[in-house]
Scaffold this active site. Structure first.
Site, PDB file in Angstrom:
ATOM      1  N   HIS A   1       0.843  -1.195   0.000  1.00  0.00           N
ATOM      2  CA  HIS A   1       0.000   0.000   0.000  1.00  0.00           C
ATOM      3  C   HIS A   1       0.880   1.247   0.000  1.00  0.00           C
ATOM      4  CE1 HIS A   1      -2.862   3.100   1.126  1.00  0.00           C
ATOM      5  NE2 HIS A   1      -2.146   3.353   2.208  1.00  0.00           N
TER       6      HIS A   1
ATOM      7  N   ASP B   1       6.948  21.838 -26.266  1.00  0.00           N
ATOM      8  CA  ASP B   1       6.891  20.476 -25.722  1.00  0.00           C
ATOM      9  C   ASP B   1       7.949  20.375 -24.642  1.00  0.00           C
ATOM     10  OD1 ASP B   1       6.715  17.613 -25.347  1.00  0.00           O
ATOM     11  OD2 ASP B   1       5.776  17.517 -27.320  1.00  0.00           O
TER      12      ASP B   1
ATOM     13  N   TRP C   1       6.986  -0.079   3.885  1.00  0.00           N
ATOM     14  CA  TRP C   1       7.401   0.618   2.667  1.00  0.00           C
ATOM     15  C   TRP C   1       8.806   1.169   2.816  1.00  0.00           C
ATOM     16  CZ3 TRP C   1       8.567   5.814   1.438  1.00  0.00           C
ATOM     17  CH2 TRP C   1       8.479   6.714   2.505  1.00  0.00           C
TER      18      TRP C   1
ATOM     19  N   SER D   1      13.001   6.177 -13.702  1.00  0.00           N
ATOM     20  CA  SER D   1      11.944   6.939 -14.359  1.00  0.00           C
ATOM     21  C   SER D   1      11.857   8.352 -13.789  1.00  0.00           C
ATOM     22  CB  SER D   1      10.617   6.202 -14.198  1.00  0.00           C
ATOM     23  OG  SER D   1       9.548   7.073 -14.394  1.00  0.00           O
ATOM     24  N   SER D   2      11.871   8.463 -12.459  1.00  0.00           N
ATOM     25  CA  SER D   2      11.763   9.811 -11.882  1.00  0.00           C
ATOM     26  C   SER D   2      12.959  10.664 -12.243  1.00  0.00           C
ATOM     27  CB  SER D   2      11.710   9.800 -10.362  1.00  0.00           C
ATOM     28  OG  SER D   2      10.824   8.905  -9.899  1.00  0.00           O
TER      29      SER D   2
ATOM     30  N   HIS E   1      13.212  11.754   3.702  1.00  0.00           N
ATOM     31  CA  HIS E   1      12.573  13.007   4.074  1.00  0.00           C
ATOM     32  C   HIS E   1      12.440  13.974   2.899  1.00  0.00           C
ATOM     33  CE1 HIS E   1      10.515  15.800   6.496  1.00  0.00           C
ATOM     34  NE2 HIS E   1      11.194  16.710   5.819  1.00  0.00           N
TER      35      HIS E   1
ATOM     36  N   GLU F   1      12.059  13.110   0.041  1.00  0.00           N
ATOM     37  CA  GLU F   1      10.986  12.499  -0.734  1.00  0.00           C
ATOM     38  C   GLU F   1       9.607  12.999  -0.291  1.00  0.00           C
ATOM     39  OE1 GLU F   1      10.529  10.600  -3.257  1.00  0.00           O
ATOM     40  OE2 GLU F   1       8.478   9.873  -2.937  1.00  0.00           O
TER      41      GLU F   1
ATOM     42  N   TYR G   1       8.898  15.821   0.784  1.00  0.00           N
ATOM     43  CA  TYR G   1       8.713  17.158   0.218  1.00  0.00           C
ATOM     44  C   TYR G   1       8.566  17.113  -1.282  1.00  0.00           C
ATOM     45  CZ  TYR G   1       8.685  19.263   4.627  1.00  0.00           C
ATOM     46  OH  TYR G   1       8.281  19.601   5.875  1.00  0.00           O
TER      47      TYR G   1
ATOM     48  N   SER H   1      -1.085  27.222  -5.135  1.00  0.00           N
ATOM     49  CA  SER H   1      -0.730  28.613  -5.399  1.00  0.00           C
ATOM     50  C   SER H   1      -1.250  29.111  -6.739  1.00  0.00           C
ATOM     51  CB  SER H   1       0.788  28.788  -5.361  1.00  0.00           C
ATOM     52  OG  SER H   1       1.298  28.329  -4.145  1.00  0.00           O
TER      53      SER H   1
ATOM     54  N   HIS I   1      14.905  12.665  12.099  1.00  0.00           N
ATOM     55  CA  HIS I   1      13.722  12.723  12.959  1.00  0.00           C
ATOM     56  C   HIS I   1      12.859  11.477  12.796  1.00  0.00           C
ATOM     57  CE1 HIS I   1      11.679  15.238   9.578  1.00  0.00           C
ATOM     58  NE2 HIS I   1      11.376  13.981   9.406  1.00  0.00           N
ATOM     59  N   HIS I   2      13.189  10.652  11.809  1.00  0.00           N
ATOM     60  CA  HIS I   2      12.494   9.370  11.683  1.00  0.00           C
ATOM     61  C   HIS I   2      13.158   8.297  12.532  1.00  0.00           C
ATOM     62  CE1 HIS I   2       9.937  10.697   8.352  1.00  0.00           C
ATOM     63  NE2 HIS I   2      10.979  11.440   8.013  1.00  0.00           N
TER      64      HIS I   2
ATOM     65  N   THR J   1       7.163  26.845   5.879  1.00  0.00           N
ATOM     66  CA  THR J   1       5.836  26.297   5.604  1.00  0.00           C
ATOM     67  C   THR J   1       4.766  27.263   6.099  1.00  0.00           C
ATOM     68  OG1 THR J   1       6.867  24.163   6.038  1.00  0.00           O
ATOM     69  CG2 THR J   1       4.488  24.183   5.752  1.00  0.00           C
TER      70      THR J   1
ATOM     71  N   LYS K   1       4.142  30.078   3.743  1.00  0.00           N
ATOM     72  CA  LYS K   1       3.262  29.736   2.636  1.00  0.00           C
ATOM     73  C   LYS K   1       1.803  29.808   3.052  1.00  0.00           C
ATOM     74  CE  LYS K   1       6.078  26.981  -0.292  1.00  0.00           C
ATOM     75  NZ  LYS K   1       5.519  27.557  -1.484  1.00  0.00           N
TER      76      LYS K   1
ATOM     77  N   ARG L   1       1.570   0.696  14.845  1.00  0.00           N
ATOM     78  CA  ARG L   1       1.228   0.553  13.429  1.00  0.00           C
ATOM     79  C   ARG L   1       1.729  -0.786  12.908  1.00  0.00           C
ATOM     80  NH1 ARG L   1       5.648   4.583  10.489  1.00  0.00           N
ATOM     81  NH2 ARG L   1       4.729   3.783   8.585  1.00  0.00           N
TER      82      ARG L   1
HETATM   83  C1  HEM Z   1       5.910  20.921   9.226  1.00  0.00           C
HETATM   84  C2  HEM Z   1       6.237  19.919   8.504  1.00  0.00           C
HETATM   85  C3  HEM Z   1       6.558  18.512   8.983  1.00  0.00           C
HETATM   86  C4  HEM Z   1       7.170  18.077  10.113  1.00  0.00           C
HETATM   87  C5  HEM Z   1       7.710  18.922  11.236  1.00  0.00           C
HETATM   88  C6  HEM Z   1       7.216  16.632  10.052  1.00  0.00           C
HETATM   89  C7  HEM Z   1       7.783  15.807  11.013  1.00  0.00           C
HETATM   90  C8  HEM Z   1       7.757  14.438  10.973  1.00  0.00           C
HETATM   91  C9  HEM Z   1       8.356  13.578  11.952  1.00  0.00           C
HETATM   92  C10 HEM Z   1       9.140  14.047  13.171  1.00  0.00           C
HETATM   93  C11 HEM Z   1       8.117  12.290  11.580  1.00  0.00           C
HETATM   94  C12 HEM Z   1       8.604  11.035  12.280  1.00  0.00           C
HETATM   95  C13 HEM Z   1       7.574  10.514  13.196  1.00  0.00           C
HETATM   96  C14 HEM Z   1       7.944   9.155  13.701  1.00  0.00           C
HETATM   97  O1  HEM Z   1       8.233   8.248  12.902  1.00  0.00           O
HETATM   98  O2  HEM Z   1       7.896   8.998  14.925  1.00  0.00           O
HETATM   99  C15 HEM Z   1       7.361  12.328  10.380  1.00  0.00           C
HETATM  100  C16 HEM Z   1       6.928  11.210   9.710  1.00  0.00           C
HETATM  101  C17 HEM Z   1       6.420  11.262   8.429  1.00  0.00           C
HETATM  102  N1  HEM Z   1       6.116  12.383   7.716  1.00  0.00           N
HETATM  103 FE1  HEM Z   1       6.272  14.294   8.377  1.00  0.00          FE
HETATM  104  N2  HEM Z   1       6.620  16.213   8.927  1.00  0.00           N
HETATM  105  C18 HEM Z   1       6.214  17.333   8.233  1.00  0.00           C
HETATM  106  C19 HEM Z   1       5.597  17.368   7.010  1.00  0.00           C
HETATM  107  C20 HEM Z   1       5.396  16.260   6.227  1.00  0.00           C
HETATM  108  C21 HEM Z   1       4.960  16.313   4.857  1.00  0.00           C
HETATM  109  C22 HEM Z   1       4.655  17.577   4.078  1.00  0.00           C
HETATM  110  C23 HEM Z   1       4.897  15.039   4.423  1.00  0.00           C
HETATM  111  C24 HEM Z   1       4.501  14.483   3.086  1.00  0.00           C
HETATM  112  C25 HEM Z   1       3.813  15.060   2.201  1.00  0.00           C
HETATM  113  C26 HEM Z   1       5.267  14.175   5.524  1.00  0.00           C
HETATM  114  C27 HEM Z   1       5.297  12.807   5.456  1.00  0.00           C
HETATM  115  C28 HEM Z   1       5.698  11.990   6.468  1.00  0.00           C
HETATM  116  C29 HEM Z   1       5.719  10.559   6.384  1.00  0.00           C
HETATM  117  C30 HEM Z   1       5.330   9.723   5.169  1.00  0.00           C
HETATM  118  C31 HEM Z   1       6.146  10.092   7.618  1.00  0.00           C
HETATM  119  C32 HEM Z   1       6.226   8.665   8.092  1.00  0.00           C
HETATM  120  C33 HEM Z   1       7.268   7.839   7.513  1.00  0.00           C
HETATM  121  C34 HEM Z   1       7.161   6.443   8.040  1.00  0.00           C
HETATM  122  O3  HEM Z   1       7.674   6.184   9.126  1.00  0.00           O
HETATM  123  O4  HEM Z   1       6.582   5.592   7.355  1.00  0.00           O
HETATM  124  N3  HEM Z   1       5.565  14.946   6.613  1.00  0.00           N
HETATM  125  N4  HEM Z   1       7.148  13.652  10.025  1.00  0.00           N
HETATM  126 CU   LIG Z   2      10.657  13.411   7.647  1.00  0.00          CU
END
Ligand code: HEM
Ligand SMILES: [Cu+2]
Lengths: 528, 171
Positions: free
Chosen positions: A79, A108, A144, A171-172, A255, A257, A259, A270, A304-305, A330, A333, A452
Site C-alpha cells: 500500500h 513540448d 514501505w 523513471s523519476s 525526508h 521524498e 517534500y 498557489s 527525525h524518523h 511552511t 506559505k 502501526r
Molecule cells: C511541518 C512539517 C513537517 C514536520 C515537522 C514533520 C515531522 C515528521 C516527523 C518528526 C516524523 C517522524 C515521526 C515518527 O516516525 O515517529 C514524520 C513522519 C512522516 N512524515 Fe512528516 N513532517 C512534516 C511534514 C510532512 C509532509 C509535508 C509530508 C509528506 C507530504 C510528511 C510525510 C511523512 C511521512 C510519510 C512520515 C512517516 C514515515 C514512516 O515512518 O513511514 N511529513 N514527520
Molecule cells: Cu521526515
C-alpha cells in the site's frame, strides 16, 4: 482571444502521429504523456486503495478475520510503496507534463523521446510490484521503508520490489532531468524566472530534489541487493555492517521524498487560490524563497524518523530543532495563501474547495509533524497510529487533495469540457468528511499506544478502529465516484470556454484555446 | 544540460555509497559505535568497594551449528574492579566455520561505562570441525555507572561469516 499557435493543417507532423494503441506507445507529445501519467497514477491509486480497504477491513474488529498476519504485512508494505511511487509521484509528473510547457510557453518537453521512456518504465515497475503478491513467499512485507534485517531476509517478492524501486527511480530521474531542462531552456521570450507561475517554480525545485536524492535511494537498494545475493555486509551486523546505517541512508532520501510529494501540490494550490480569489498571489517572491528553503532544509532533518533507533542526545537535539525550523517557511506559505484570499472576491468552485480543504487539513498535519519532531513526545508516538495520522494528513489531505484541486482546475483545458460542478462539490464534501472520520481518530489511537503495522490490537482500541474503517470504506467509494465524474466530464460535459475561470492569468488560459490543441506554442508567445 | 544533470545523478549515486565509510568514520571518531574495538586503560580507576553489581552473561548463536556458552552465568563485581570471564565455543559440525560475535548490552546506557580490554569479539573466530575453544573477556565497569543500576547483562551472539570474508573490521 486568438490562439498563438497555428491551428491549420500546414504542419506536416500534426497529422502524422499513429492512431490507436500505437499512438500511445510511441507518443512523444507532452500532453499524451501527461494523460498517460495521470491515468496510470489513477489506476495505481485504485490498486493501493484496494490494499488500504483490505487493511481497514482487517482492523475493523480486533482479532484476525480476513488477512493472515503475513499477508497483512504485505498489504501495508505494498500500500505504501504503490501510493508513494505509483500514485502520488506519477500524478505530479503528469501535471508537469501537461502544464509546464503550456505555462512557460514552450512547444513540448525538452527531451521528448526520453519523456516517453520515463513513462513506459512505470507500468513495468507496477507489474513487478503487483505480481510479487503471487510469487512463493509473497510480496515484500517489511514496510514501505524496507528496513533490514527484514528486507535482507524475505523471498523473491523482496527482489522484485527492489527491482521495481530501481526502475521507478530511473523513471523519476529521467522525468526530472527533462523538467529541469525544459524550464531552464525553453521559456518563452519575456518569461523571466521571477515571472514563472508558482507551479513551475515548485516543480523546478522538486526536480532538483529528485535528482539529488533518487540516486541515493537507488544506491541503498543496490546495497540491499548485494547484501542479499552477493555476500556484502552493508547492513549485516555479523559482517561488520550496521542496520542503522540503512535507516540513515534511506531517510536521507526519505525526508526530501516527502517534500517531493508536497512541493508540487504547493504549486497547484498557489495557482488555484489566486484564480478563485481574483487577486494575484500574495508574496510571490517569498513563496519562491520559502519553497527553496524548504527544499534545502529538508536535506538536513532525516534523522527525525530515527529518534528511537539509538542516537546521542546531541544528534536528537540537532534534528529536532532543524525539523521544527521547516515549519517556518511552511508557515510563510500558509500565511501567503490566507493573505491571498483576504478581501478577495472569492467563489467556491470545486478546485477552490479542495484548496481550502488542503490548507485546513495540511496545517493539522504540519502541527502533528512538529509534535512528532519533539523528541520526548516522539519517543512515545514513534511507530504508533499517531504517525500514521500525521502523514495521512499531509499526504492524503495534502498531496492528494491538491491533485484533485488541480484536476478539477485544468480538466476543462485538457478535455475541452466542464465537469459537473454539483457532483464535484459532492466529491469534495464526501472526501472531506470521510477523510476526517478515517484519520482523525487515529491520532487518539496513536496517543493511546496502538502500534502501526500490526493486524490485531487490544480491545480498548476497538471503537476508534471501527470508526476509522467505516470512514475508510466511505472514502474509498467516494473515489470511485470521482472516476465517474471525470468520465462523465470527458464524454458528456458541457463545452468549456477558453477561460472558464475568471481569475486565471497563466498562459494556458490566456493564450491557448480550449481544449488545448495537440501542438501548442510552436511559435512562442511573447510575455510582457 | 542533459550531460550535467546525468553526471550529477551518477555523483549522487556514488554519494550514497560514500555515506557508508563516512558513517563508519563518524561513529568511530565520535565513539558512538565502537563495540568491536578494545578500550585502552587510561588511568587507574578507583574501585568502588561499597557497591556490588551483578553482571549476567548471555550467549546465543544464530544460524551456525556451534555450542556457545559462558562458563559462569553471572558474576558479582565492584565498579572499577578488573574482571575476567570465560566463554566456550564448540563447533558441532564437520566443516570449518568462521564466526563473528556481536555484543549487546542491557541496559543500553551500560555501553558508556563498560571498558573492554580483551574480547573474542574483536576478531573473527575460526573453528575446525569439533574444535572447542575457551576465550576470555576482560573488562571493567566504571564507577560512574548510575547508582540505580544493580544488574547488567552482557550478551553475545555468534553469526556465521560468509566463507572468505575478512574479519569484521580489518583487525
Ligand atoms: C511541518 C512539517 C513537517 C514536520 C515537522 C514533520 C515531522 C515528521 C516527523 C518528526 C516524523 C517522524 C515521526 C515518527 O516516525 O515517529 C514524520 C513522519 C512522516 N512524515 Fe512528516 N513532517 C512534516 C511534514 C510532512 C509532509 C509535508 C509530508 C509528506 C507530504 C510528511 C510525510 C511523512 C511521512 C510519510 C512520515 C512517516 C514515515 C514512516 O515512518 O513511514 N511529513 N514527520
Ligand atoms: Cu521526515
Amino acid at each position: 482571444m486568438a490562439a498563438v499557435q497555428d491551428h491549420g493543417h500546414s504542419h506536416g507532423h500534426d497529422d502524422h502521429h499513429p492512431t490507436g494503441i500505437m499512438r500511445w506507445i510511441t507518443t512523444t507529445n507532452h500532453k499524451d504523456i501527461g494523460t498517460m501519467y495521470l491515468w496510470f497514477s489513477f489506476a495505481m491509486f485504485l490498486v493501493g486503495g484496494t490494499l488500504a480497504m483490505g487493511i481497514r477491513a482487517e482492523l475493523y474488529q480486533p482479532g484476525i478475520q480476513i488477512l493472515e498476519p503475513e499477508l497483512f504485512n504485505q498489504f501495508t508494505t505494498l500500500h505504501g510503496l504503490i501510493m508513494v511511487f505509483g500514485a502520488i509521484m506519477p500524478a505530479f509528473v503528469g501535471f508537469a507534463n501537461w502544464q509546464v510547457p503550456m505555462m512557460i510557453g514552450a512547444p513540448d518537453m525538452a527531451f521528448a523521446r526520453m519523456n516517453n521512456w520515463s513513462f513506459w518504465l512505470l507500468p513495468v515497475a507496477a507489474t513487478l510490484l503487483v505480481v510479487s503478491f503471487f510469487v512463493p513467499g509473497g510480496a515484500a512485507a517489511g514496510g514501505w521503508t524496507f528496513y533490514p534485517p527484514l528486507s535482507t531476509q524475505g523471498g523473491l517478492g523482496v527482489d522484485m520490489m527492489i527491482f521495481a524501486v530501481h526502475i521507478l527511480g530511473a523513471s523519476s530521474i529521467m522525468g526530472s532531468i527533462n523538467i529541469i531542462t525544459t524550464i531552464l531552456n525553453m521559456r518563452a521570450p519575456g518569461m523571466t524566472m521571477m515571472k514563472m507561475p508558482l507551479f513551475v517554480w515548485t516543480w523546478l525545485i522538486t526536480a532538483y530534489l529528485l535528482v539529488l536524492v533518487m540516486p541515493v535511494l537507488a544506491g541503498v537498494v543496490t546495497m540491499l541487493l548485494t547484501d542479499r545475493h552477493f555476500g556484502t555486509s552493508f547492513f549485516n551486523a555479523a559482517g561488520g555492517g550496521d542496520p542503522v546505517l540503512f535507516q540513515h541512508i534511506f531517510w536521507f532520501f526519505g525526508h526530501p521524498e516527502v517534500y517531493i510529494m508536497i512541493l508540487p501540490s504547493f504549486g497547484i494550490i498557489s495557482e488555484v487560490i489566486p484564480a478563485f480569489s481574483r487577486k494575484p498571489l500574495f508574496g510571490y517572491s517569498s513563496m519562491v524563497y520559502a519553497t527553496a528553503s524548504i527544499a534545502i532544509l529538508s536535506c538536513f532533518v532525516w534523522a527525525h524518523h530515527m529518534f528511537t533507533a539509538g542516537m546521542p542526545v546531541t544528534g536528537q537535539l540537532f534534528f529536532m530543532y532543524a525539523t521544527m525550523l521547516i515549519a517556518v517557511p511552511t508557515g510563510v506559505k500558509v500565511f501567503n495563501w490566507t493573505a491571498t484570499m483576504w478581501r478577495g472576491s472569492m467563489t467556491f468552485e470545486t478546485p477552490m474547495l479542495f484548496s481550502i480543504g488542503f490548507i485546513f487539513l495540511f496545517v493539522i498535519g504540519g502541527f502533528s509533524g512538529v509534535i512528532c519532531a519533539i523528541v520526548p513526545i516522539d519517543i512515545q508516538v514513534q511507530d504508533t497510529y499517531y504517525v500514521i495520522a500525521h502523514f495521512h494528513y499531509v499526504l492524503v489531505s495534502g498531496s492528494l487533495f491538491a491533485i484533485f484541486a488541480g484536476i478539477y482546475y485544468w480538466l476543462p483545458k485538457w478535455t475541452g469540457r466542464m465537469y459537473n460542478e454539483t457532483l464535484g462539490k459532492w466529491h469534495f464534501w464526501l472526501s472531506m468528511v470521510f477523510f476526517n472520520i478515517t484519520f482523525f481518530v487515529q491520532h487518539f489511537l496513536g496517543l493511546a499506544g496502538m502500534p502501526r503495522r500490526i493486524p490485531d490490537y487490544a480491545l480498548q482500541f476497538a471503537d476508534f478502529n471501527m470508526i476509522s474503517s467505516l470512514g475508510a470504506f466511505g472514502f474509498g467509494l467516494t473515489q470511485l465516484f470521482f472516476l465517474y465524474i471525470v468520465i462523465n466530464c470527458i464524454r458528456s460535459g458541457e463545452k468549456a470556454p477558453q477561460k472558464p475561470w475568471e481569475g486565471a492569468t497563466t498562459l494556458e488560459w490566456t493564450a491557448l484555446p480550449t481544449p488545448a490543441p495537440y501542438h501548442s506554442f510552436e511559435t512562442p508567445p511573447v510575455v510582457k | 544540460m542533459l550531460k550535467k544533470l546525468f553526471i550529477f545523478t551518477i555523483v549522487m549515486f556514488g554519494f550514497g555509497y560514500a555515506l557508508v565509510p563516512f558513517y563508519d568514520k563518524f561513529c568511530e571518531v565520535t565513539g558512538i559505535n565502537n563495540l568491536l574495538q578494545p578500550d585502552v586503560l587510561t588511568k587507574e580507576t578507583q574501585v568502588d568497594t561499597s557497591r556490588w553489581i551483578t553482571v549476567e552473561l548471555d550467549a546465543n548463536t544464530r544460524g551456525l551449528p556451534w555450542q556457545f556458552r559462558p562458563l559462569q552465568s553471572s558474576v558479582r563485581i565492584h565498579p572499577g574492579e578488573p574482571v575476567d570471564v570465560m566463554y566456550e565455543i564448540r563447533n558441532d559440525s564437520d566443516r570449518e566455520i568462521n564466526g563473528q560475535a556481536i555484543p549487546s548490552y542491557s541496559p543500553r546506557s551500560l555501553e558508556k561505562y563498560l571498558r573492554k580490554f580483551e574480547c573474542f569479539c574483536f576478531t573473527k573466530q575460526v573453528l575446525k570441525p569439533n574444535e572447542v575453544r575457551q576465550m576470555p573477556v576482560q573488562f571493567i565497569i566504571e564507577p560512574g555507572i548510575p547508582a540505580d543500576i544493580n544488574t547488567v547483562t552482557i550478551s553475545y551472539t555468534f553469526f556465521e561469516l560468509p566463507s572468505g570474508a575478512k574479519a569484521i573490521k580489518d583487525n
